[in-house]
Design a protein around this motif. Structure first.
Motif, mmCIF file in Angstrom:
data_model
loop_
_atom_site.group_PDB
_atom_site.id
_atom_site.type_symbol
_atom_site.label_atom_id
_atom_site.label_comp_id
_atom_site.label_asym_id
_atom_site.label_seq_id
_atom_site.Cartn_x
_atom_site.Cartn_y
_atom_site.Cartn_z
ATOM 1 N N UNK A 89 -8.890 -9.378 -19.551
ATOM 2 C CA UNK A 89 -8.592 -9.606 -20.965
ATOM 3 C C UNK A 89 -8.346 -8.296 -21.719
ATOM 4 N N UNK A 90 -8.789 -7.192 -21.157
ATOM 5 C CA UNK A 90 -8.632 -5.881 -21.791
ATOM 6 C C UNK A 90 -7.583 -5.012 -21.104
ATOM 7 N N UNK A 91 -6.891 -5.558 -20.144
ATOM 8 C CA UNK A 91 -5.992 -4.759 -19.303
ATOM 9 C C UNK A 91 -4.812 -4.147 -20.054
ATOM 10 N N UNK A 92 -4.412 -4.735 -21.159
ATOM 11 C CA UNK A 92 -3.253 -4.221 -21.888
ATOM 12 C C UNK A 92 -3.604 -3.101 -22.867
ATOM 13 N N UNK A 93 -4.873 -2.830 -23.046
ATOM 14 C CA UNK A 93 -5.255 -1.777 -23.987
ATOM 15 C C UNK A 93 -4.854 -0.413 -23.435
ATOM 16 N N UNK A 94 -4.180 0.396 -24.236
ATOM 17 C CA UNK A 94 -3.703 1.686 -23.739
ATOM 18 C C UNK A 94 -4.800 2.745 -23.607
ATOM 19 N N UNK A 95 -5.802 2.688 -24.440
ATOM 20 C CA UNK A 95 -6.900 3.652 -24.378
ATOM 21 C C UNK A 95 -7.974 3.068 -23.472
ATOM 22 N N UNK A 96 -8.273 3.729 -22.372
ATOM 23 C CA UNK A 96 -9.145 3.175 -21.344
ATOM 24 C C UNK A 96 -10.576 3.699 -21.411
ATOM 25 N N UNK A 97 -10.852 4.652 -22.275
ATOM 26 C CA UNK A 97 -12.134 5.351 -22.291
ATOM 27 C C UNK A 97 -13.338 4.414 -22.359
ATOM 28 N N UNK A 98 -13.291 3.413 -23.192
ATOM 29 C CA UNK A 98 -14.451 2.556 -23.430
ATOM 30 C C UNK A 98 -14.351 1.197 -22.736
ATOM 31 N N UNK A 99 -13.404 1.050 -21.847
ATOM 32 C CA UNK A 99 -13.213 -0.232 -21.168
ATOM 33 C C UNK A 99 -14.481 -0.700 -20.442
ATOM 34 N N UNK A 100 -15.175 0.140 -19.689
ATOM 35 C CA UNK A 100 -16.382 -0.360 -19.016
ATOM 36 C C UNK A 100 -17.428 -0.930 -19.973
#
Length: 68
Positions: free
Chosen positions: A41-52
């Motif tokens: 659900x978060x795969x399209x976000x360009x900024x990956x820093x806080x994904x985990x």
């Protein structure tokens, strides 16, 4: 959007933590599915820093909602 190895390692740590936290209420497969769904659900976000962190929050919400 490419996913880096640091993110993969962090997601594995999140998954392991959730398996420990929810082992009495969910199977490992259910936990892995919640993490995979949250990550997708978060795969399209360009900024990956806080994904985990975001994946952990979404997965915990899903697992808590489906505890019964």
């Amino acid at each position: 959007m490419p996913i880096d190895l640091d993110e993969d390692a962090a997601i594995l740590r999140v998954t392991d933590q959730l398996k420990t936290s929810y082992s009495d209420r969910h199977t490992p497969d259910e936990i892995e599915a919640a993490v995979a769904e949250a990550r997708e659900s978060l795969s399209a976000l360009p900024i990956r820093t806080h994904i985990p962190v975001l994946v952990e929050r979404k997965a915990r919400r899903t697992l808590s909602e489906h505890t019964g």
